[in-house]
Design a protein around this motif. Structure first.
Motif, PDB file in Angstrom:
ATOM      1  N   GLU A  88       4.615  -5.553   4.593  1.00  0.00           N
ATOM      2  CA  GLU A  88       4.059  -6.293   3.453  1.00  0.00           C
ATOM      3  C   GLU A  88       2.536  -6.185   3.434  1.00  0.00           C
ATOM      4  O   GLU A  88       1.927  -6.015   2.386  1.00  0.00           O
ATOM      5  CB  GLU A  88       4.495  -7.766   3.505  1.00  0.00           C
ATOM      6  CG  GLU A  88       5.964  -7.951   3.175  1.00  0.00           C
ATOM      7  CD  GLU A  88       6.408  -9.408   3.193  1.00  0.00           C
ATOM      8  OE1 GLU A  88       6.114 -10.111   4.180  1.00  0.00           O
ATOM      9  OE2 GLU A  88       7.055  -9.847   2.222  1.00  0.00           O
ATOM     10  N   ALA A  89       1.923  -6.256   4.632  1.00  0.00           N
ATOM     11  CA  ALA A  89       0.469  -6.153   4.687  1.00  0.00           C
ATOM     12  C   ALA A  89       0.001  -4.766   4.257  1.00  0.00           C
ATOM     13  O   ALA A  89      -1.125  -4.598   3.783  1.00  0.00           O
ATOM     14  CB  ALA A  89      -0.029  -6.473   6.101  1.00  0.00           C
ATOM     15  N   LEU A  90       0.859  -3.761   4.418  1.00  0.00           N
ATOM     16  CA  LEU A  90       0.524  -2.407   3.959  1.00  0.00           C
ATOM     17  C   LEU A  90       0.917  -2.217   2.500  1.00  0.00           C
ATOM     18  O   LEU A  90       0.892  -1.108   1.982  1.00  0.00           O
ATOM     19  CB  LEU A  90       1.221  -1.351   4.832  1.00  0.00           C
ATOM     20  CG  LEU A  90       0.709  -1.209   6.263  1.00  0.00           C
ATOM     21  CD1 LEU A  90       1.560  -0.210   7.040  1.00  0.00           C
ATOM     22  CD2 LEU A  90      -0.760  -0.789   6.275  1.00  0.00           C
ATOM     23  N   ASN A  91       1.323  -3.329   1.853  1.00  0.00           N
ATOM     24  CA  ASN A  91       1.646  -3.270   0.433  1.00  0.00           C
ATOM     25  C   ASN A  91       2.900  -2.502   0.097  1.00  0.00           C
ATOM     26  O   ASN A  91       3.009  -1.961  -1.006  1.00  0.00           O
ATOM     27  CB  ASN A  91       0.498  -2.591  -0.313  1.00  0.00           C
ATOM     28  CG  ASN A  91      -0.248  -3.589  -1.129  1.00  0.00           C
ATOM     29  OD1 ASN A  91       0.383  -4.440  -1.760  1.00  0.00           O
ATOM     30  ND2 ASN A  91      -1.559  -3.503  -1.092  1.00  0.00           N
ATOM     31  N   VAL A  92       3.817  -2.403   1.039  1.00  0.00           N
ATOM     32  CA  VAL A  92       5.070  -1.682   0.770  1.00  0.00           C
ATOM     33  C   VAL A  92       5.958  -2.571  -0.084  1.00  0.00           C
ATOM     34  O   VAL A  92       6.205  -3.721   0.263  1.00  0.00           O
ATOM     35  CB  VAL A  92       5.777  -1.321   2.089  1.00  0.00           C
ATOM     36  CG1 VAL A  92       7.175  -0.776   1.835  1.00  0.00           C
ATOM     37  CG2 VAL A  92       4.940  -0.310   2.872  1.00  0.00           C
ATOM     38  N   GLY A  93       6.403  -2.041  -1.193  1.00  0.00           N
ATOM     39  CA  GLY A  93       7.251  -2.829  -2.085  1.00  0.00           C
ATOM     40  C   GLY A  93       8.280  -1.958  -2.783  1.00  0.00           C
ATOM     41  O   GLY A  93       8.534  -0.821  -2.376  1.00  0.00           O
ATOM     42  N   SER A  94       8.841  -2.509  -3.834  1.00  0.00           N
ATOM     43  CA  SER A  94       9.975  -1.880  -4.517  1.00  0.00           C
ATOM     44  C   SER A  94       9.683  -0.432  -4.924  1.00  0.00           C
ATOM     45  O   SER A  94       8.663  -0.146  -5.537  1.00  0.00           O
ATOM     46  CB  SER A  94      10.316  -2.712  -5.753  1.00  0.00           C
ATOM     47  OG  SER A  94      11.450  -2.161  -6.368  1.00  0.00           O
ATOM     48  N   GLY A  95      10.596   0.457  -4.550  1.00  0.00           N
ATOM     49  CA  GLY A  95      10.493   1.866  -4.947  1.00  0.00           C
ATOM     50  C   GLY A  95       9.599   2.701  -4.061  1.00  0.00           C
ATOM     51  O   GLY A  95       9.617   3.930  -4.138  1.00  0.00           O
ATOM     52  N   ASP A  96       8.802   2.062  -3.207  1.00  0.00           N
ATOM     53  CA  ASP A  96       7.965   2.843  -2.286  1.00  0.00           C
ATOM     54  C   ASP A  96       8.845   3.501  -1.224  1.00  0.00           C
ATOM     55  O   ASP A  96       9.945   3.031  -0.954  1.00  0.00           O
ATOM     56  CB  ASP A  96       6.959   1.925  -1.562  1.00  0.00           C
ATOM     57  CG  ASP A  96       5.897   1.388  -2.494  1.00  0.00           C
ATOM     58  OD1 ASP A  96       5.622   2.033  -3.525  1.00  0.00           O
ATOM     59  OD2 ASP A  96       5.338   0.313  -2.188  1.00  0.00           O
ATOM     60  N   GLU A  97       8.321   4.543  -0.613  1.00  0.00           N
ATOM     61  CA  GLU A  97       9.056   5.187   0.472  1.00  0.00           C
ATOM     62  C   GLU A  97       8.330   5.003   1.799  1.00  0.00           C
ATOM     63  O   GLU A  97       7.101   5.012   1.847  1.00  0.00           O
ATOM     64  CB  GLU A  97       9.222   6.689   0.179  1.00  0.00           C
ATOM     65  CG  GLU A  97      10.088   6.947  -1.043  1.00  0.00           C
ATOM     66  CD  GLU A  97      10.448   8.413  -1.240  1.00  0.00           C
ATOM     67  OE1 GLU A  97       9.976   9.267  -0.447  1.00  0.00           O
ATOM     68  OE2 GLU A  97      11.206   8.689  -2.197  1.00  0.00           O
ATOM     69  N   VAL A  98       9.110   4.828   2.849  1.00  0.00           N
ATOM     70  CA  VAL A  98       8.559   4.714   4.204  1.00  0.00           C
ATOM     71  C   VAL A  98       9.335   5.672   5.106  1.00  0.00           C
ATOM     72  O   VAL A  98      10.575   5.639   5.110  1.00  0.00           O
ATOM     73  CB  VAL A  98       8.692   3.267   4.744  1.00  0.00           C
ATOM     74  CG1 VAL A  98       8.191   3.175   6.189  1.00  0.00           C
ATOM     75  CG2 VAL A  98       7.918   2.287   3.861  1.00  0.00           C
ATOM     76  N   GLU A 142       4.523  11.811  -3.065  1.00  0.00           N
ATOM     77  CA  GLU A 142       3.541  10.891  -3.645  1.00  0.00           C
ATOM     78  C   GLU A 142       3.994   9.424  -3.574  1.00  0.00           C
ATOM     79  O   GLU A 142       3.190   8.530  -3.777  1.00  0.00           O
ATOM     80  CB  GLU A 142       3.171  11.322  -5.083  1.00  0.00           C
ATOM     81  CG  GLU A 142       4.269  11.213  -6.133  1.00  0.00           C
ATOM     82  CD  GLU A 142       5.381  12.283  -5.984  1.00  0.00           C
ATOM     83  OE1 GLU A 142       5.202  13.238  -5.187  1.00  0.00           O
ATOM     84  OE2 GLU A 142       6.425  12.141  -6.646  1.00  0.00           O
ATOM     85  N   ARG A 143       5.244   9.173  -3.266  1.00  0.00           N
ATOM     86  CA  ARG A 143       5.709   7.782  -3.144  1.00  0.00           C
ATOM     87  C   ARG A 143       5.622   7.252  -1.706  1.00  0.00           C
ATOM     88  O   ARG A 143       5.867   6.070  -1.458  1.00  0.00           O
ATOM     89  CB  ARG A 143       7.162   7.662  -3.623  1.00  0.00           C
ATOM     90  CG  ARG A 143       7.343   7.850  -5.133  1.00  0.00           C
ATOM     91  CD  ARG A 143       8.813   7.688  -5.540  1.00  0.00           C
ATOM     92  NE  ARG A 143       9.676   8.657  -4.874  1.00  0.00           N
ATOM     93  CZ  ARG A 143       9.854   9.931  -5.275  1.00  0.00           C
ATOM     94  NH1 ARG A 143       9.210  10.375  -6.346  1.00  0.00           N
ATOM     95  NH2 ARG A 143      10.650  10.754  -4.624  1.00  0.00           N
ATOM     96  N   THR A 144       5.288   8.110  -0.750  1.00  0.00           N
ATOM     97  CA  THR A 144       5.276   7.679   0.656  1.00  0.00           C
ATOM     98  C   THR A 144       4.137   6.688   0.898  1.00  0.00           C
ATOM     99  O   THR A 144       2.972   7.007   0.664  1.00  0.00           O
ATOM    100  CB  THR A 144       5.120   8.893   1.599  1.00  0.00           C
ATOM    101  OG1 THR A 144       6.027   9.905   1.189  1.00  0.00           O
ATOM    102  CG2 THR A 144       5.386   8.500   3.041  1.00  0.00           C
ATOM    103  N   ARG A 145       4.473   5.509   1.364  1.00  0.00           N
ATOM    104  CA  ARG A 145       3.475   4.453   1.562  1.00  0.00           C
ATOM    105  C   ARG A 145       3.102   4.237   3.025  1.00  0.00           C
ATOM    106  O   ARG A 145       2.043   3.715   3.339  1.00  0.00           O
ATOM    107  CB  ARG A 145       4.041   3.131   1.043  1.00  0.00           C
ATOM    108  CG  ARG A 145       3.574   2.679  -0.284  1.00  0.00           C
ATOM    109  CD  ARG A 145       2.073   2.708  -0.429  1.00  0.00           C
ATOM    110  NE  ARG A 145       1.701   2.823  -1.819  1.00  0.00           N
ATOM    111  CZ  ARG A 145       1.719   1.831  -2.685  1.00  0.00           C
ATOM    112  NH1 ARG A 145       2.037   0.628  -2.282  1.00  0.00           N
ATOM    113  NH2 ARG A 145       1.411   2.008  -3.933  1.00  0.00           N
ATOM    114  N   ALA A 146       4.011   4.589   3.915  1.00  0.00           N
ATOM    115  CA  ALA A 146       3.737   4.347   5.334  1.00  0.00           C
ATOM    116  C   ALA A 146       4.632   5.236   6.190  1.00  0.00           C
ATOM    117  O   ALA A 146       5.690   5.690   5.737  1.00  0.00           O
ATOM    118  CB  ALA A 146       3.999   2.878   5.682  1.00  0.00           C
TER     119      ALA A 146
END
Ligand SMILES: *Cc1c(COP(=O)(O)O)cnc(C)c1O
Length: 433
Positions: A88-98, A142-146
């Motif tokens: 959450e602190a890294l702003n990972v939310g709906s539709g993001d990829e990890v 481009e959707r990879t968040r973490a």
């Protein structure tokens, strides 16, 4: 009589191991004293009223940050909670990829999916079972968040490779150290290489309060957010709290939840942290000795200790078997035989997350949009290395490493006995499977 004639314990033979194993979890009079302090001081959680003295939770957070060489630590109710607030602190939310390794405890993937994000199951290195940099490179888009990197069992992931990948791609690294408390790579503790590091203090881990977790970071901004995510939007911010009044200040920058570690757990952890280094050294020395004994038996490979690892944590001792030298028995038969000889529970390697009974993000499909449902399907990922590992590897719990050399000699003897048995019974077992 040769070894091959010996009956396995699971067939009524005499087990190799006669003595009990060292106990886990551990506690002594100091642990007991700390618990009684909490019991009688009247302050059982951080969200209670300020008693005028420093909470165990704050003392533990400071000590654990210092132990790791990090600036900040936020304790949580569990390792899963730590992963959740870190994401959450890294702003990972709906539709993001990890990116999540294809083999690890289910919480790594479920914590991501429970935020509405997609765990992109990424294959691992055969020699360490940690995420492969090459596999990660080809999974990034481009959707990879973490990148959620796990130091699994007794391995340290390829931090050089992942730091470079994180730098080049601008994608933050989150290190899950639930199995690696205190491990050192190139002179620094794991958990301090990424933007955030998370830990679990669940019962099976090398440091425990039954349940518990923590996040560490050097980033002051993230620290303030992490605190609020775990305490319903509240954080420690008052320079001098008033005794009898709440110590946490209501801030509300984020939508939080209550994931606070209790004072009882914090008191246990503060006490046990003082033993971690020594226990890690004992486990490591016994493990190094065991590696040598097992390599003399043949057909048994320990996970790779990569260059740059100065100290590793043996959460579970993981070995890979060359099944052809075990009469082509399957790993489950060998694991059952081993548990019979050693009289201790030995876990299989985690099932690959593309085919893992505990990872079922689509059990409540109505939570996700149709396109997310498609993205979350575990079976769409291919994890050949993780799959092979699950058929060839097994693990031993760290308590077998907490005693002395004679204890691990029993482990080696059990492997030798089992190998002899399966080799000599190969003929009767029929064709290879
Ligand atoms: C144990 C573990 C977790 C989850 O921790 P809990 O405290 O059980 O929630 C997450 N990641 C890894 C790698 C673990 O081993």
């Amino acid at each position: 009589m040769g070894r091959e004639a010996e009956r396995l314990a699971i067939h009524g033979g005499c087990p190799v191991r006669q003595q009990p194993w060292p106990k886990w979890p551990r506690a002594d009079e100091c642990t007991e004293g700390a618990l009684l302090d909490v019991l009688h001081c009247g302050r059982w959680t951080i969200s209670g009223m300020y008693p005028g003295t420093e909470l165990f939770e704050r003392r533990f957070a400071r000590a654990f940050a210092e132990f790791n060489g990090a600036r900040y630590c936020v304790p949580t109710t569990s390792g899963t909670a730590a992963l959740t607030i870190a994401l959450e602190a890294l702003n990972v939310g709906s539709g993001d990829e990890v990116l999540v390794p294809g083999v690890t405890w289910v919480a790594c993937a479920s914590a991501v999916a429970n935020l509405g994000a997609v765990p992109v199951l990424t294959d691992v290195e055969p020699q360490t079972l940690c995420m492969s940099v090459d596999a990660a490179k080809s999974a990034i888009n481009e959707r990879t968040r973490a990148i959620l990197l796990v130091h699994l069992y007794c391995s340290i992931a390829d931090l050089d490779g992942f730091l470079a990948l994180s730098r080049d791609s601008g994608i933050p690294l989150l290190e899950d150290c639930a199995q690696a408390h205190g491990a050192v790579f190139r002179g620094k503790r794991v958990g301090t290489f990424g933007r955030l590091g998370t830990f679990s203090f669940q019962d099976s881990k090398v440091m425990t309060s039954g349940e518990g977790g923590a996040v560490i970071t050097d980033d002051e901004n993230l620290y303030l957010q992490l605190q609020q995510f775990r305490a319903d939007g509240r954080a420690y911010r008052q320079a001098s709290p008033t005794p009898g009044h709440p110590e946490l200040e209501e801030i509300g920058d984020v939508q939080g939840r209550n994931l606070c570690l209790s004072e009882f757990q914090a008191a246990i952890l503060l006490d046990r942290l003082g033993h971690l280094e020594e226990e890690n050294r004992t486990r490591e020395a016994n493990a190094e000795y065991l590696r040598g004994l097992l390599s003399n038996i043949g057909g048994i490979t320990s996970l790779l200790r990569r260059d740059g690892v100065h100290a590793t944590t043996y959460y579970q001792f993981c070995v890979r078997l060359d099944l052809s030298t075990f009469g082509n028995a399957n790993i489950e038969e060998i694991r059952q035989a081993l548990m019979g000889e050693l009289r201790v529970f030995c876990e299989p390697v985690d099932e690959p997350l593309n085919d893992n009974r505990l990872y079922n993000p689509l059990a409540s499909p109505q939570k996700f949009s149709p396109s997310l449902r498609e993205a979350l399907k575990p079976s769409r990922f291919h994890l050949p290395v993780a799959t092979t590992a699950s058929r060839e590897c097994l693990t031993l719990p760290h308590k077998v490493l907490l005693g002395d050399r004679a204890d691990v000699e029993d482990v080696a003897e059990a492997f030798a006995k089992i190998k002899g048995y399966f080799r000599s019974h190969q003929a009767q077992r029929g064709p290879e499977r």
